[in-house]
Write a protein that holds these residues in place. Structure first.
Motif, PDB file in Angstrom:
ATOM      1  N   ALA A  85       1.269  18.836 -68.751  1.00 54.61           N
ATOM      2  CA  ALA A  85       1.090  19.506 -67.469  1.00 54.61           C
ATOM      3  C   ALA A  85       2.393  19.440 -66.693  1.00 54.61           C
ATOM      4  O   ALA A  85       3.150  18.491 -66.814  1.00 54.61           O
ATOM      5  CB  ALA A  85      -0.021  18.835 -66.674  1.00 54.61           C
ATOM      6  N   SER A  86       2.651  20.463 -65.905  1.00 52.16           N
ATOM      7  CA  SER A  86       3.860  20.421 -65.080  1.00 52.16           C
ATOM      8  C   SER A  86       3.559  21.024 -63.718  1.00 52.16           C
ATOM      9  O   SER A  86       2.711  21.899 -63.585  1.00 52.16           O
ATOM     10  CB  SER A  86       4.997  21.169 -65.772  1.00 52.16           C
ATOM     11  N   PRO A  87       4.260  20.544 -62.701  1.00 51.28           N
ATOM     12  CA  PRO A  87       3.974  21.051 -61.359  1.00 51.28           C
ATOM     13  C   PRO A  87       4.517  22.455 -61.165  1.00 51.28           C
ATOM     14  O   PRO A  87       5.546  22.811 -61.713  1.00 51.28           O
ATOM     15  CB  PRO A  87       4.694  20.054 -60.449  1.00 51.28           C
ATOM     16  N   LEU A  88       3.826  23.244 -60.411  1.00 56.05           N
ATOM     17  CA  LEU A  88       4.247  24.611 -60.097  1.00 56.05           C
ATOM     18  C   LEU A  88       4.987  24.650 -58.777  1.00 56.05           C
ATOM     19  O   LEU A  88       4.777  25.541 -57.985  1.00 56.05           O
ATOM     20  CB  LEU A  88       3.005  25.492 -59.937  1.00 56.05           C
ATOM     21  N   GLY A  89       5.764  23.656 -58.483  1.00 53.43           N
ATOM     22  CA  GLY A  89       6.458  23.670 -57.203  1.00 53.43           C
ATOM     23  C   GLY A  89       5.898  22.598 -56.306  1.00 53.43           C
ATOM     24  O   GLY A  89       6.450  21.526 -56.209  1.00 53.43           O
ATOM     25  N   ASN A  90       4.764  22.881 -55.695  1.00 55.68           N
ATOM     26  CA  ASN A  90       4.223  21.843 -54.826  1.00 55.68           C
ATOM     27  C   ASN A  90       3.514  20.794 -55.650  1.00 55.68           C
ATOM     28  O   ASN A  90       3.001  21.038 -56.729  1.00 55.68           O
ATOM     29  CB  ASN A  90       3.407  22.489 -53.693  1.00 55.68           C
ATOM     30  N   LYS A  91       3.508  19.601 -55.169  1.00 54.84           N
ATOM     31  CA  LYS A  91       3.123  18.435 -55.952  1.00 54.84           C
ATOM     32  C   LYS A  91       1.691  18.493 -56.478  1.00 54.84           C
ATOM     33  O   LYS A  91       1.379  17.970 -57.527  1.00 54.84           O
ATOM     34  CB  LYS A  91       3.300  17.187 -55.080  1.00 54.84           C
ATOM     35  N   LEU A  92       0.814  19.112 -55.733  1.00 52.58           N
ATOM     36  CA  LEU A  92      -0.580  19.116 -56.159  1.00 52.58           C
ATOM     37  C   LEU A  92      -0.967  20.402 -56.873  1.00 52.58           C
ATOM     38  O   LEU A  92      -2.118  20.685 -57.088  1.00 52.58           O
ATOM     39  CB  LEU A  92      -1.494  18.887 -54.958  1.00 52.58           C
ATOM     40  N   ASN A  93       0.029  21.179 -57.218  1.00 51.48           N
ATOM     41  CA  ASN A  93      -0.239  22.453 -57.864  1.00 51.48           C
ATOM     42  C   ASN A  93       0.330  22.390 -59.281  1.00 51.48           C
ATOM     43  O   ASN A  93       1.498  22.619 -59.495  1.00 51.48           O
ATOM     44  CB  ASN A  93       0.437  23.559 -57.037  1.00 51.48           C
ATOM     45  N   TRP A  94      -0.527  22.041 -60.236  1.00 50.33           N
ATOM     46  CA  TRP A  94      -0.064  21.831 -61.598  1.00 50.33           C
ATOM     47  C   TRP A  94      -0.619  22.892 -62.529  1.00 50.33           C
ATOM     48  O   TRP A  94      -1.649  23.483 -62.278  1.00 50.33           O
ATOM     49  CB  TRP A  94      -0.531  20.460 -62.114  1.00 50.33           C
ATOM     50  N   LYS A  95       0.092  23.101 -63.627  1.00 57.12           N
ATOM     51  CA  LYS A  95      -0.440  23.970 -64.675  1.00 57.12           C
ATOM     52  C   LYS A  95      -0.092  23.350 -66.018  1.00 57.12           C
ATOM     53  O   LYS A  95       0.724  22.436 -66.100  1.00 57.12           O
ATOM     54  CB  LYS A  95       0.167  25.360 -64.588  1.00 57.12           C
ATOM     55  N   PHE A  96      -0.736  23.843 -67.064  1.00 57.14           N
ATOM     56  CA  PHE A  96      -0.432  23.355 -68.400  1.00 57.14           C
ATOM     57  C   PHE A  96       0.494  24.322 -69.103  1.00 57.14           C
ATOM     58  O   PHE A  96       0.389  25.526 -68.933  1.00 57.14           O
ATOM     59  CB  PHE A  96      -1.717  23.172 -69.207  1.00 57.14           C
ATOM     60  N   ASP A  97       1.413  23.761 -69.901  1.00 55.78           N
ATOM     61  CA  ASP A  97       2.374  24.589 -70.629  1.00 55.78           C
ATOM     62  C   ASP A  97       1.739  25.178 -71.879  1.00 55.78           C
ATOM     63  O   ASP A  97       2.277  25.061 -72.958  1.00 55.78           O
ATOM     64  CB  ASP A  97       3.575  23.745 -71.076  1.00 55.78           C
ATOM     65  N   GLU A  98       0.619  25.782 -71.774  1.00 63.13           N
ATOM     66  CA  GLU A  98      -0.024  26.316 -72.965  1.00 63.13           C
ATOM     67  C   GLU A  98      -0.560  27.682 -72.639  1.00 63.13           C
ATOM     68  O   GLU A  98      -0.791  28.015 -71.487  1.00 63.13           O
ATOM     69  CB  GLU A  98      -1.148  25.406 -73.414  1.00 63.13           C
ATOM     70  N   VAL A  99      -0.775  28.464 -73.689  1.00 67.62           N
ATOM     71  CA  VAL A  99      -1.253  29.824 -73.472  1.00 67.62           C
ATOM     72  C   VAL A  99      -2.768  29.813 -73.325  1.00 67.62           C
ATOM     73  O   VAL A  99      -3.299  30.229 -72.304  1.00 67.62           O
ATOM     74  CB  VAL A  99      -0.812  30.736 -74.635  1.00 67.62           C
ATOM     75  N   GLY A 104     -15.374  17.271 -56.221  1.00 64.62           N
ATOM     76  CA  GLY A 104     -14.253  16.348 -56.068  1.00 64.62           C
ATOM     77  C   GLY A 104     -13.054  17.018 -55.428  1.00 64.62           C
ATOM     78  O   GLY A 104     -13.186  18.048 -54.760  1.00 64.62           O
ATOM     79  N   SER A 105     -11.866  16.438 -55.626  1.00 63.15           N
ATOM     80  CA  SER A 105     -10.642  16.995 -55.034  1.00 63.15           C
ATOM     81  C   SER A 105     -10.314  18.339 -55.662  1.00 63.15           C
ATOM     82  O   SER A 105     -10.319  18.468 -56.892  1.00 63.15           O
ATOM     83  CB  SER A 105      -9.461  16.052 -55.283  1.00 63.15           C
ATOM     84  N   ASP A 106      -9.983  19.321 -54.829  1.00 67.06           N
ATOM     85  CA  ASP A 106      -9.784  20.663 -55.394  1.00 67.06           C
ATOM     86  C   ASP A 106      -8.628  20.727 -56.392  1.00 67.06           C
ATOM     87  O   ASP A 106      -8.617  21.574 -57.278  1.00 67.06           O
ATOM     88  CB  ASP A 106      -9.654  21.729 -54.296  1.00 67.06           C
ATOM     89  N   ALA A 107      -7.662  19.803 -56.261  1.00 66.36           N
ATOM     90  CA  ALA A 107      -6.532  19.820 -57.193  1.00 66.36           C
ATOM     91  C   ALA A 107      -6.997  19.726 -58.653  1.00 66.36           C
ATOM     92  O   ALA A 107      -6.371  20.292 -59.549  1.00 66.36           O
ATOM     93  CB  ALA A 107      -5.577  18.672 -56.889  1.00 66.36           C
ATOM     94  N   TRP A 108      -8.090  19.015 -58.884  1.00 70.80           N
ATOM     95  CA  TRP A 108      -8.556  18.809 -60.278  1.00 70.80           C
ATOM     96  C   TRP A 108      -9.826  19.575 -60.583  1.00 70.80           C
ATOM     97  O   TRP A 108     -10.368  19.475 -61.679  1.00 70.80           O
ATOM     98  CB  TRP A 108      -8.748  17.312 -60.566  1.00 70.80           C
ATOM     99  N   MET A 109     -10.324  20.328 -59.624  1.00 65.72           N
ATOM    100  CA  MET A 109     -11.529  21.144 -59.878  1.00 65.72           C
ATOM    101  C   MET A 109     -11.076  22.519 -60.373  1.00 65.72           C
ATOM    102  O   MET A 109     -11.468  23.554 -59.844  1.00 65.72           O
ATOM    103  CB  MET A 109     -12.386  21.283 -58.604  1.00 65.72           C
ATOM    104  N   GLN A 110     -10.160  22.514 -61.336  1.00 64.29           N
ATOM    105  CA  GLN A 110      -9.515  23.739 -61.805  1.00 64.29           C
ATOM    106  C   GLN A 110      -9.692  23.856 -63.316  1.00 64.29           C
ATOM    107  O   GLN A 110      -9.999  22.876 -63.988  1.00 64.29           O
ATOM    108  CB  GLN A 110      -8.005  23.693 -61.502  1.00 64.29           C
ATOM    109  N   THR A 111      -9.426  25.052 -63.834  1.00 65.68           N
ATOM    110  CA  THR A 111      -9.472  25.283 -65.272  1.00 65.68           C
ATOM    111  C   THR A 111      -8.588  24.268 -65.989  1.00 65.68           C
ATOM    112  O   THR A 111      -7.462  24.022 -65.565  1.00 65.68           O
ATOM    113  CB  THR A 111      -8.972  26.721 -65.587  1.00 65.68           C
TER     114      THR A 111
END
Ligand SMILES: [Zn+2]
Ligand SMILES: [Zn+2]
Length: 327
Positions: A80-94, A117-124
């Motif tokens: 996983a890597s951040p998309l700029g802001n610290k709580l905005n992460w994405k995975f390096d996968e297709v 829970g926390s919206d940061a982790w309530m993601q795909t």
């Protein structure tokens, strides 16, 4: 109907290396195993005595984006890597790897799956659930988050799997291990005992609704914490923590995740691995756990065994890199 409640507690150490004690408490650094043995976590102890406790490790990256991912997918794949802001992460996968919540809905489309829970982790890729996902800002109240989850269950008696994520223990870091009269989130010693009360609320709710006997209660953490390691001592000194307070200090250091027990008498690092952040929590309770497993201790497990264990008990198809600790 068999159901699963996944209770994810952030930053909770499941166990600790033998030896170190915190002078302020006379106990090992706060961790579920030792605090149960000290009689401080009665509900956790009750669940353990009638369930499974696994000495579990996060063997890769011990931060929340990765730890949550390992729990959700049962795999160390993808960074996983951040998309700029610290709580905005994405995975390096297709293509996202399926999670246990997705797989539950696919295997059992008739039952509802929800996450709170926390919206940061309530993601795909983490804890997005197909029937209901409710996320709040980081460190929103554990109490209120629990209430939303329980209320949703009351209104959705056909629930199959619910994820409840408690974030606030993660607030305790860069703080004393034990501070006299501390409130929740002011130190680790009192906060871990507060988690026992949240577990009590969840367990009592399931019992009073008559759901306990058909539910598997899976409790886990993404990573532990740092107390009494060489990196903590170094960081605390930089921050000006007085020497006498160093053994009573919890640091939120990131890598290195492999840190070493500090000998406060000799004022030197030992060669004993501390690895407080690697020692994650993994327990199973609830009436759905088959009798032969009750009271069992699993000496070695990994964080990626969480999802396949849930899958095994719930008859869910999910390909993972871990193994069910019930097999
Ligand atoms: Zn975390
Ligand atoms: Zn450390």
């Amino acid at each position: 109907m068999r159901r699963a409640l996944l209770l994810i507690t952030d930053m909770v150490a499941g166990h600790w290396v033998e030896g170190p004690k915190v002078p302020a408490t006379g106990l090992p650094p706060p961790n579920v195993h030792d605090y149960m043995n000290a009689g401080l976590l009665p509900t956790f102890s009750n669940v353990r005595d009638n369930g499974v406790f696994a000495f579990t490790r996060n063997n890769r990256i011990c931060n929340t984006p990765h730890g949550m991912r390992y729990l959700a997918s049962g795999s160390y794949r993808a960074k996983a890597s951040p998309l700029g802001n610290k709580l905005n992460w994405k995975f390096d996968e297709v293509a996202p790897i399926p999670t246990i919540l997705d797989a539950c809905k696919t295997s059992h489309p008739e039952g509802k799956v929800a996450a709170f829970g926390s919206d940061a982790w309530m993601q795909t890729g983490w804890w997005k659930a197909r029937d209901c996902t409710m996320g709040w800002g980081s460190y929103y109240s554990d109490f209120l988050t629990s209430q939303y989850a329980l209320n949703w269950m009351l209104n959705s008696p056909d629930w199959k799997m619910v994820l409840l994520y408690l974030a606030q223990y993660d607030v305790t870091g860069n703080c004393p291990v034990c501070k006299e009269g501390a409130a929740y989130m002011e130190d680790k010693h009192h906060s871990i005992q507060q988690l026992d009360k949240y577990l009590w609320i969840v367990k009592t709710f399931l019992e009073e609704k008559g759901w306990w006997d058909e539910t598997g209660l899976f409790i886990a953490s993404d990573h532990g914490c740092h107390v009494g390691c060489d990196v903590t001592v170094r960081n605390a000194r930089k921050k000006g923590v007085p020497e006498s307070d160093l053994p009573n200090y919890c640091d939120n250091h990131q890598s290195p995740h492999d840190c070493f027990v500090w000998d406060f008498e000799k004022n030197a690092a030992t060669d004993i691995r501390c690895d407080g952040c690697r020692r994650t929590l993994f327990m199973i309770g609830g009436g759905a756990l088959p009798a032969p497993h009750r009271g069992k201790i699993v000496e070695q497990a990994e964080i990626i065994d969480f999802a396949p264990t849930v899958a095994a008990l719930m008859d869910i198809e999910l390909e993972t890199d871990g193994r069910s600790i019930l097999s």
